[in-house]
Design a protein around this motif. Sequence first.
Motif, PDB file in Angstrom:
ATOM      1  N   LEU A   1       3.530   3.350   7.603  1.00  0.00           N
ATOM      2  CA  LEU A   1       2.654   4.308   8.280  1.00  0.00           C
ATOM      3  C   LEU A   1       1.681   3.555   9.167  1.00  0.00           C
ATOM      4  O   LEU A   1       0.873   2.767   8.669  1.00  0.00           O
ATOM      5  CB  LEU A   1       1.900   5.135   7.241  1.00  0.00           C
ATOM      6  CG  LEU A   1       1.061   6.306   7.747  1.00  0.00           C
ATOM      7  CD1 LEU A   1       1.933   7.318   8.490  1.00  0.00           C
ATOM      8  CD2 LEU A   1       0.324   6.972   6.587  1.00  0.00           C
ATOM      9  N   HIS A   2       1.768   3.766  10.486  1.00  0.00           N
ATOM     10  CA  HIS A   2       0.859   3.136  11.456  1.00  0.00           C
ATOM     11  C   HIS A   2       0.217   4.224  12.294  1.00  0.00           C
ATOM     12  O   HIS A   2       0.921   4.940  13.019  1.00  0.00           O
ATOM     13  CB  HIS A   2       1.615   2.162  12.366  1.00  0.00           C
ATOM     14  CG  HIS A   2       2.192   0.986  11.655  1.00  0.00           C
ATOM     15  ND1 HIS A   2       1.430  -0.069  11.173  1.00  0.00           N
ATOM     16  CD2 HIS A   2       3.475   0.682  11.334  1.00  0.00           C
ATOM     17  CE1 HIS A   2       2.218  -0.975  10.607  1.00  0.00           C
ATOM     18  NE2 HIS A   2       3.470  -0.533  10.687  1.00  0.00           N
ATOM     19  N   HIS A   3      -1.145   4.309  12.172  1.00  0.00           N
ATOM     20  CA  HIS A   3      -1.891   5.301  12.962  1.00  0.00           C
ATOM     21  C   HIS A   3      -1.292   6.696  12.798  1.00  0.00           C
ATOM     22  O   HIS A   3      -1.029   7.416  13.757  1.00  0.00           O
ATOM     23  CB  HIS A   3      -1.939   4.913  14.446  1.00  0.00           C
ATOM     24  CG  HIS A   3      -2.423   3.531  14.684  1.00  0.00           C
ATOM     25  ND1 HIS A   3      -3.754   3.134  14.439  1.00  0.00           N
ATOM     26  CD2 HIS A   3      -1.785   2.435  15.135  1.00  0.00           C
ATOM     27  CE1 HIS A   3      -3.889   1.870  14.742  1.00  0.00           C
ATOM     28  NE2 HIS A   3      -2.693   1.403  15.166  1.00  0.00           N
ATOM     29  N   ASN A   4      -1.090   7.024  11.535  1.00  0.00           N
ATOM     30  CA  ASN A   4      -0.554   8.337  11.170  1.00  0.00           C
ATOM     31  C   ASN A   4       0.863   8.579  11.669  1.00  0.00           C
ATOM     32  O   ASN A   4       1.309   9.739  11.734  1.00  0.00           O
ATOM     33  CB  ASN A   4      -1.478   9.457  11.657  1.00  0.00           C
ATOM     34  CG  ASN A   4      -2.815   9.446  10.962  1.00  0.00           C
ATOM     35  OD1 ASN A   4      -2.945   9.099   9.800  1.00  0.00           O
ATOM     36  ND2 ASN A   4      -3.875   9.825  11.700  1.00  0.00           N
ATOM     37  N   GLU A   5       1.538   7.521  12.024  1.00  0.00           N
ATOM     38  CA  GLU A   5       2.920   7.635  12.444  1.00  0.00           C
ATOM     39  C   GLU A   5       3.799   6.678  11.626  1.00  0.00           C
ATOM     40  O   GLU A   5       3.427   5.516  11.427  1.00  0.00           O
ATOM     41  CB  GLU A   5       3.080   7.303  13.916  1.00  0.00           C
ATOM     42  CG  GLU A   5       2.450   8.336  14.880  1.00  0.00           C
ATOM     43  CD  GLU A   5       3.240   9.636  14.888  1.00  0.00           C
ATOM     44  OE1 GLU A   5       4.448   9.620  14.526  1.00  0.00           O
ATOM     45  OE2 GLU A   5       2.646  10.691  15.220  1.00  0.00           O
TER      46      GLU A   5
ATOM     47  N   PRO B   1       0.825  -1.221   0.000  1.00  0.00           N
ATOM     48  CA  PRO B   1       0.000   0.000   0.000  1.00  0.00           C
ATOM     49  C   PRO B   1       0.851   1.259   0.000  1.00  0.00           C
ATOM     50  O   PRO B   1       2.057   1.186   0.182  1.00  0.00           O
ATOM     51  CB  PRO B   1      -0.796  -0.133   1.289  1.00  0.00           C
ATOM     52  CG  PRO B   1       0.097  -0.907   2.188  1.00  0.00           C
ATOM     53  CD  PRO B   1       0.818  -1.882   1.325  1.00  0.00           C
ATOM     54  N   ALA B   2       0.191   2.396  -0.177  1.00  0.00           N
ATOM     55  CA  ALA B   2       0.900   3.677  -0.287  1.00  0.00           C
ATOM     56  C   ALA B   2       1.595   4.064   1.008  1.00  0.00           C
ATOM     57  O   ALA B   2       2.488   4.889   0.984  1.00  0.00           O
ATOM     58  CB  ALA B   2      -0.083   4.765  -0.706  1.00  0.00           C
ATOM     59  N   GLY B   3       1.210   3.465   2.122  1.00  0.00           N
ATOM     60  CA  GLY B   3       1.812   3.823   3.413  1.00  0.00           C
ATOM     61  C   GLY B   3       3.109   3.086   3.688  1.00  0.00           C
ATOM     62  O   GLY B   3       3.429   2.809   4.850  1.00  0.00           O
TER      63      GLY B   3
END
Length: 213
Positions: A204-208, A173-175
């Motif tokens: 990217l996990h929970h915006n982090e 994914p993009a994250g």
Amino acid sequence: MTTPDAPYGRLLLLGLALLLAGAVVLLHDGTAPRPAPNHAQPAAVRTTPPATHPAAPARPAAGPGNADGTTTPDPTPDTPTASTRPVPSDQPVSGDGPAGDYAIQRLLDRSTPTDLPPSTARHLTRLAARVWIAETTGTGRATWPAYFTGSDLRAPYHDVRVQAAVAHQAGQPAGRAEVRLVWAGADAAGEFRDGRTARVLLELHHNEWEPVR
């Protein structure tokens, strides 16, 4: 025996005497017959100037011999001139230290430009640099306990610095992103090297963004 007649003898003696007298007179006078004057015309004197020929062209200096035995002039030697083109300031040079890191970053940006937004790319490269320093020196590992699962660093590096970094999206994914690093540091034996390469994966996990293996 017969004798010549007296009159004839007298005449003969008289003729001889006259001849002798004439010879004596000529010798005494010092005159001698002169050659007749030569009235021939003198030879004509040539007044036509001698023919002039154009001056022969100057021969060139002898050079190396040709196959036919002739010589050719030596060419004028080229005078070497120093190049005035400056060395590009963005070319990395090993051993430049921190002063050369900017050139390495410029080269990395041109060869593998980021495909992420500038603000995201800057955040990820700074995060990856911190993770890599913790990886190599042990300093800051407590910040990512899930990444450093209690493993001890047996041969830590020292004097570590990240010279350059660039972030790219790592598939779907993009994250997910990958940060490529160029770094310098001394190993446990004290050997210092720059231009080392590494990579750090981030998700990217929970915006982090967190480092992952």
